[in-house]
Design an enzyme around this catalytic site. Sequence first.
Site, PDB file in Angstrom:
ATOM      1  N   CYS A   3       0.855  -1.196   0.000  1.00  0.00           N
ATOM      2  CA  CYS A   3       0.000   0.000   0.000  1.00  0.00           C
ATOM      3  C   CYS A   3       0.887   1.241   0.000  1.00  0.00           C
ATOM      4  O   CYS A   3       1.688   1.449   0.917  1.00  0.00           O
ATOM      5  CB  CYS A   3      -0.904  -0.009   1.230  1.00  0.00           C
ATOM      6  SG  CYS A   3      -1.806   1.539   1.455  1.00  0.00           S
ATOM      7  N   CYS A   6       0.527   3.450   3.121  1.00  0.00           N
ATOM      8  CA  CYS A   6       1.188   2.864   4.301  1.00  0.00           C
ATOM      9  C   CYS A   6       2.690   3.121   4.237  1.00  0.00           C
ATOM     10  O   CYS A   6       3.326   3.353   5.273  1.00  0.00           O
ATOM     11  CB  CYS A   6       0.906   1.364   4.390  1.00  0.00           C
ATOM     12  SG  CYS A   6      -0.700   0.963   5.091  1.00  0.00           S
ATOM     13  N   HIS A  45      -4.328   1.571   8.354  1.00  0.00           N
ATOM     14  CA  HIS A  45      -4.829   1.177   7.037  1.00  0.00           C
ATOM     15  C   HIS A  45      -6.253   0.639   7.112  1.00  0.00           C
ATOM     16  O   HIS A  45      -6.514  -0.328   7.797  1.00  0.00           O
ATOM     17  CB  HIS A  45      -3.927   0.104   6.419  1.00  0.00           C
ATOM     18  CG  HIS A  45      -4.415  -0.346   5.070  1.00  0.00           C
ATOM     19  ND1 HIS A  45      -3.889   0.125   3.892  1.00  0.00           N
ATOM     20  CD2 HIS A  45      -5.413  -1.191   4.718  1.00  0.00           C
ATOM     21  CE1 HIS A  45      -4.527  -0.415   2.873  1.00  0.00           C
ATOM     22  NE2 HIS A  45      -5.466  -1.227   3.350  1.00  0.00           N
ATOM     23  N   ASN A  85     -13.313   9.604  -1.631  1.00  0.00           N
ATOM     24  CA  ASN A  85     -13.782   8.650  -2.623  1.00  0.00           C
ATOM     25  C   ASN A  85     -13.880   7.272  -1.980  1.00  0.00           C
ATOM     26  O   ASN A  85     -12.944   6.819  -1.317  1.00  0.00           O
ATOM     27  CB  ASN A  85     -12.823   8.608  -3.824  1.00  0.00           C
ATOM     28  CG  ASN A  85     -12.915   9.876  -4.658  1.00  0.00           C
ATOM     29  OD1 ASN A  85     -13.991  10.441  -4.826  1.00  0.00           O
ATOM     30  ND2 ASN A  85     -11.792  10.331  -5.177  1.00  0.00           N
ATOM     31  N   GLY A  91     -14.378   6.209  -8.091  1.00  0.00           N
ATOM     32  CA  GLY A  91     -13.045   6.293  -8.698  1.00  0.00           C
ATOM     33  C   GLY A  91     -11.907   6.202  -7.707  1.00  0.00           C
ATOM     34  O   GLY A  91     -10.810   6.704  -7.963  1.00  0.00           O
ATOM     35  N   THR A  93      -8.730   5.109  -6.202  1.00  0.00           N
ATOM     36  CA  THR A  93      -7.587   4.422  -6.825  1.00  0.00           C
ATOM     37  C   THR A  93      -6.562   3.937  -5.800  1.00  0.00           C
ATOM     38  O   THR A  93      -5.765   3.058  -6.106  1.00  0.00           O
ATOM     39  CB  THR A  93      -6.866   5.345  -7.827  1.00  0.00           C
ATOM     40  OG1 THR A  93      -6.433   6.520  -7.145  1.00  0.00           O
ATOM     41  CG2 THR A  93      -7.781   5.719  -8.982  1.00  0.00           C
ATOM     42  N   HIS A  96      -6.558   2.944   0.612  1.00  0.00           N
ATOM     43  CA  HIS A  96      -6.241   3.321   1.995  1.00  0.00           C
ATOM     44  C   HIS A  96      -6.995   4.631   2.184  1.00  0.00           C
ATOM     45  O   HIS A  96      -6.711   5.603   1.473  1.00  0.00           O
ATOM     46  CB  HIS A  96      -4.720   3.489   2.121  1.00  0.00           C
ATOM     47  CG  HIS A  96      -4.219   3.916   3.465  1.00  0.00           C
ATOM     48  ND1 HIS A  96      -3.146   3.305   4.094  1.00  0.00           N
ATOM     49  CD2 HIS A  96      -4.606   4.915   4.292  1.00  0.00           C
ATOM     50  CE1 HIS A  96      -2.911   3.903   5.241  1.00  0.00           C
ATOM     51  NE2 HIS A  96      -3.780   4.899   5.390  1.00  0.00           N
ATOM     52  N   HIS A  98      -8.505   8.113   2.588  1.00  0.00           N
ATOM     53  CA  HIS A  98      -7.853   9.422   2.618  1.00  0.00           C
ATOM     54  C   HIS A  98      -8.877  10.492   2.286  1.00  0.00           C
ATOM     55  O   HIS A  98      -9.860  10.230   1.586  1.00  0.00           O
ATOM     56  CB  HIS A  98      -6.677   9.482   1.633  1.00  0.00           C
ATOM     57  CG  HIS A  98      -7.041   9.036   0.252  1.00  0.00           C
ATOM     58  ND1 HIS A  98      -7.143   7.707  -0.075  1.00  0.00           N
ATOM     59  CD2 HIS A  98      -7.346   9.734  -0.860  1.00  0.00           C
ATOM     60  CE1 HIS A  98      -7.475   7.604  -1.346  1.00  0.00           C
ATOM     61  NE2 HIS A  98      -7.629   8.814  -1.856  1.00  0.00           N
TER      62      HIS A  98
HETATM   63  P1  AMP Z   1      -8.354   8.444  -4.916  1.00  0.00           P
HETATM   64  O1  AMP Z   1      -8.537   8.420  -6.414  1.00  0.00           O
HETATM   65  O2  AMP Z   1      -9.474   9.103  -4.187  1.00  0.00           O
HETATM   66  O3  AMP Z   1      -8.044   7.059  -4.402  1.00  0.00           O
HETATM   67  O4  AMP Z   1      -7.111   9.366  -4.657  1.00  0.00           O
HETATM   68  C1  AMP Z   1      -5.788   8.945  -4.771  1.00  0.00           C
HETATM   69  C2  AMP Z   1      -4.959  10.193  -4.897  1.00  0.00           C
HETATM   70  O5  AMP Z   1      -3.617   9.867  -4.625  1.00  0.00           O
HETATM   71  C3  AMP Z   1      -5.003  10.824  -6.291  1.00  0.00           C
HETATM   72  O6  AMP Z   1      -5.490  12.158  -6.206  1.00  0.00           O
HETATM   73  C4  AMP Z   1      -3.538  10.770  -6.736  1.00  0.00           C
HETATM   74  O7  AMP Z   1      -3.156  11.905  -7.488  1.00  0.00           O
HETATM   75  C5  AMP Z   1      -2.819  10.697  -5.399  1.00  0.00           C
HETATM   76  N1  AMP Z   1      -1.495  10.109  -5.481  1.00  0.00           N
HETATM   77  C6  AMP Z   1      -1.140   8.954  -6.106  1.00  0.00           C
HETATM   78  N2  AMP Z   1       0.186   8.734  -5.982  1.00  0.00           N
HETATM   79  C7  AMP Z   1       0.673   9.761  -5.239  1.00  0.00           C
HETATM   80  C8  AMP Z   1       1.982  10.120  -4.785  1.00  0.00           C
HETATM   81  N3  AMP Z   1       3.058   9.369  -5.060  1.00  0.00           N
HETATM   82  N4  AMP Z   1       2.122  11.258  -4.056  1.00  0.00           N
HETATM   83  C9  AMP Z   1       1.047  12.034  -3.790  1.00  0.00           C
HETATM   84  N5  AMP Z   1      -0.215  11.753  -4.188  1.00  0.00           N
HETATM   85  C10 AMP Z   1      -0.396  10.640  -4.926  1.00  0.00           C
HETATM   86 ZN    ZN Z   2      -2.365   1.461   3.592  1.00  0.00          ZN
END
Ligand code: AMP
Ligand code: ZN
Length: 112
Positions: A3, A6, A45, A85, A91, A93, A96, A98
């Site tokens: 993850c 994490c 997590h 989300n 959506g 992605t 974990h 947030h």
């Molecule tokens: P979600 O689509 O709600 O799961 O949000 C995941 C977020 O993580 C997206 O807005 C991505 O741009 C962000 N994200 C993915 N990889 C990184 C990273 N290495 N550093 C900072 N943010 C990231």
């Molecule tokens: Zn995690």
Amino acid sequence: MDCLFCKFVSGEIPIQKVYEDCDFIIIKDIAPQAKNHFLAIPKQHFKLLSEATEEQSLMVGKMLKKISTLTKELELENGYRLVINQGDDAGQTVFHLHVHILSGQKMGWQPA
Ligand code: AMP
Ligand code: ZN
């Protein structure tokens, strides 16, 4: 468990933190969707609010309240948007939980 968030929390992948306490960290999103785009990431997590334990649910409430006090750090003076989300249709992605924190500009409303 593999993850990304994490790994940010544990320090396995170093990341600049805007804020940290015992419950969560705040970082800048790598692909900003607004002038300011931060992510508040719990140290524990879990993927979904529906999966959160009672203790984790209370922590989420505390985290939201704390975010609201970081006015200067997150540029919240003129209003802001929080997004969580949850699952495929939203959506999500990174699996974990947030909170997206968007601020620093006027925002429209576009669910799709
Ligand atoms: P979600 O689509 O709600 O799961 O949000 C995941 C977020 O993580 C997206 O807005 C991505 O741009 C962000 N994200 C993915 N990889 C990184 C990273 N290495 N550093 C900072 N943010 C990231
Ligand atoms: Zn995690």
